[in-house]
Design an enzyme around this catalytic site. Structure first.
Site, PDB file in Angstrom:
ATOM      1  N   ASN A  44       0.841  -1.186   0.000  1.00 60.24           N
ATOM      2  CA  ASN A  44       0.000   0.000   0.000  1.00 60.24           C
ATOM      3  C   ASN A  44       0.882   1.244   0.000  1.00 60.24           C
ATOM      4  O   ASN A  44       1.963   1.263   0.609  1.00 60.24           O
ATOM      5  CB  ASN A  44      -1.006  -0.001   1.160  1.00 60.24           C
ATOM      6  CG  ASN A  44      -0.397  -0.116   2.530  1.00 60.24           C
ATOM      7  OD1 ASN A  44       0.638  -0.748   2.711  1.00 60.24           O
ATOM      8  ND2 ASN A  44      -1.040   0.478   3.519  1.00 60.24           N
ATOM      9  N   GLU A  46       0.333   5.257   0.590  1.00 62.91           N
ATOM     10  CA  GLU A  46      -0.589   6.313   0.997  1.00 62.91           C
ATOM     11  C   GLU A  46      -0.118   7.671   0.484  1.00 62.91           C
ATOM     12  O   GLU A  46       1.007   7.820   0.000  1.00 62.91           O
ATOM     13  CB  GLU A  46      -0.711   6.326   2.523  1.00 62.91           C
ATOM     14  CG  GLU A  46      -1.369   5.059   3.054  1.00 62.91           C
ATOM     15  CD  GLU A  46      -1.549   5.059   4.551  1.00 62.91           C
ATOM     16  OE1 GLU A  46      -2.264   4.172   5.036  1.00 62.91           O
ATOM     17  OE2 GLU A  46      -0.981   5.927   5.250  1.00 62.91           O
ATOM     18  N   CYS A  55      -3.880   0.602  -2.860  1.00 55.42           N
ATOM     19  CA  CYS A  55      -3.842  -0.656  -2.102  1.00 55.42           C
ATOM     20  C   CYS A  55      -2.712  -1.552  -2.620  1.00 55.42           C
ATOM     21  O   CYS A  55      -2.301  -1.466  -3.787  1.00 55.42           O
ATOM     22  CB  CYS A  55      -5.151  -1.406  -2.256  1.00 55.42           C
ATOM     23  SG  CYS A  55      -6.591  -0.569  -1.573  1.00 55.42           S
ATOM     24  N   GLU A  57      -2.807  -4.721  -3.307  1.00 56.03           N
ATOM     25  CA  GLU A  57      -3.235  -5.642  -4.370  1.00 56.03           C
ATOM     26  C   GLU A  57      -3.177  -4.969  -5.734  1.00 56.03           C
ATOM     27  O   GLU A  57      -2.693  -5.533  -6.712  1.00 56.03           O
ATOM     28  CB  GLU A  57      -4.671  -6.125  -4.116  1.00 56.03           C
ATOM     29  CG  GLU A  57      -4.872  -6.831  -2.799  1.00 56.03           C
ATOM     30  CD  GLU A  57      -5.342  -5.896  -1.691  1.00 56.03           C
ATOM     31  OE1 GLU A  57      -4.743  -4.796  -1.526  1.00 56.03           O
ATOM     32  OE2 GLU A  57      -6.303  -6.254  -1.000  1.00 56.03           O
ATOM     33  N   CYS A  84     -10.185  -4.918  -0.072  1.00 55.40           N
ATOM     34  CA  CYS A  84     -11.324  -3.998  -0.110  1.00 55.40           C
ATOM     35  C   CYS A  84     -12.180  -4.294  -1.351  1.00 55.40           C
ATOM     36  O   CYS A  84     -11.787  -5.054  -2.234  1.00 55.40           O
ATOM     37  CB  CYS A  84     -10.821  -2.547  -0.121  1.00 55.40           C
ATOM     38  SG  CYS A  84     -10.178  -1.987  -1.712  1.00 55.40           S
ATOM     39  N   CYS A  87     -10.468  -3.583  -4.802  1.00 52.41           N
ATOM     40  CA  CYS A  87      -9.472  -4.595  -5.188  1.00 52.41           C
ATOM     41  C   CYS A  87     -10.159  -5.895  -5.582  1.00 52.41           C
ATOM     42  O   CYS A  87      -9.699  -6.584  -6.492  1.00 52.41           O
ATOM     43  CB  CYS A  87      -8.482  -4.830  -4.062  1.00 52.41           C
ATOM     44  SG  CYS A  87      -7.319  -3.450  -3.879  1.00 52.41           S
TER      45      CYS A  87
HETATM   46 ZN   LIG Z   1      -7.979  -2.430  -1.949  1.00 52.59          ZN
END
Ligand SMILES: [Zn+2]
Length: 122
Positions: A44, A46, A55, A57, A84, A87
């Site tokens: 991830n 940010e 993310c 993934e 999530c 993803c």
């Molecule tokens: Zn995600």
């Protein structure tokens, strides 16, 4: 010898150490197993503008696409947290056979369609 889901998750856990998550301090790592046996990791990433964060993934999938991967070319993905919804949609489109992730302290292995029933697909 193909990687087991546990081995793939171990690769995701190692990758998580490279995450850039200064706002949440929630490091996530992902590892994709391509059908040619290659493994592509992601983390991830940010951003101060929170919605721009990426993310793990999707980071791994984007790296794989940049190297030539296309839908159908990904066998499995392991990730250190439950994916999530966004993803899950990406993983469904890429035809991943299975997704392995930790949830409630145990390894779950699911097909994308089981994680995103009645999904949108073209
Ligand atoms: Zn995600």
């Amino acid at each position: 010898m193909p990687l087991t889901d546990e081995e793939l998750l171990a690769r995701a856990e190692r990758a998580a150490g490279s995450a850039y998550a200064p706002y949440s301090n929630f490091n996530v790592g992902a590892a994709l197993l391509l059908r040619n046996g290659d493994v592509v990791t992601g983390v991830n990433v940010e951003n101060a503008s929170y919605p721009l964060g990426m993310c793990a993934e999707r980071c791994a999938l984007a790296r794989a696409v940049a190297e030539g991967a296309r839908p159908g070319g990904v066998e499995a993905l392991a990730v250190t947290a439950s994916p999530c919804g966004g993803c899950r949609q990406w993983l469904l489109e890429f035809g991943v056979d299975r997704i392995a992730f930790m949830h409630d302290g145990e390894l779950r292995v699911r097909a994308p369609a089981d994680l995103l029933p009645d999904s949108f697909i073209l």
